[in-house]
Design a protein around this motif. Structure first.
Motif: not given
Length: 156
Positions: A76-89
């Motif tokens: 339910r919470a997963f509505e974002f684009i990840n900007h963690n440098p260890m992960a791809q966007n």
């Protein structure tokens, strides 16, 4: 999140898998976990009309509850684009990292705030310490996320 933290969290389920299955396994919690870890559909931005600040504030409050609050549910919470440098966007990349591990982490909610289109969630988790995630909102959806060296904003 540091790479060593990701490796530690991702390898933890392997140690559990090596143990014999307990006969008393709680089936209802297993079903709940499976339901919560279904791959979610990305949020669709609302543009015409754009959400009001009050609507965005309400969506943020709901997000906090299902992200680290009493109704924790990563799907339910997963509505974002990840900007963690260890992960791809991207939604799929972030989901592949967090989807299976998030439910097993014992978070302790500390505080949260939203100012305009920017919001912050402050919480702690064993092995990770105190965390501040920052999110940018657009069209009622979280469209960007930062978690590297973020600081909780000072009171106005």
């Amino acid at each position: 999140m540091k790479f060593s933290h990701i490796v530690a969290v991702l390898s933890a389920p392997l140690a559990v898998a090596a143990l014999p299955a307990a006969a008393e396994q709680d089936v209802s919690s297993t079903l709940l976990e499976a339901r919560q870890n279904r791959r979610p559909t990305p949020c669709v931005r609302k543009t015409d009309p754009a959400p009001t600040q009050e609507e965005t504030d309400a969506r943020f409050a709901e997000f906090v509850e299902v992200f680290v609050g009493s109704r924790k549910n990563i799907s339910r919470a997963f509505e974002f684009i990840n900007h963690n440098p260890m992960a791809q966007n991207g939604h799929a990349s972030a989901w592949s990292i967090l989807g299976n591990m998030w439910g097993g982490i014992q978070h302790r909610y500390i505080r949260s705030t939203i100012r305009g289109n920017m919001s912050w969630v402050n919480y702690s988790a064993p092995g990770f310490g105190t965390i501040v995630d920052r999110f940018r909102w657009e069209g009622g959806c979280i469209v960007e996320h930062w978690d590297q060296g973020e600081r909780y904003p000072a009171r106005k």
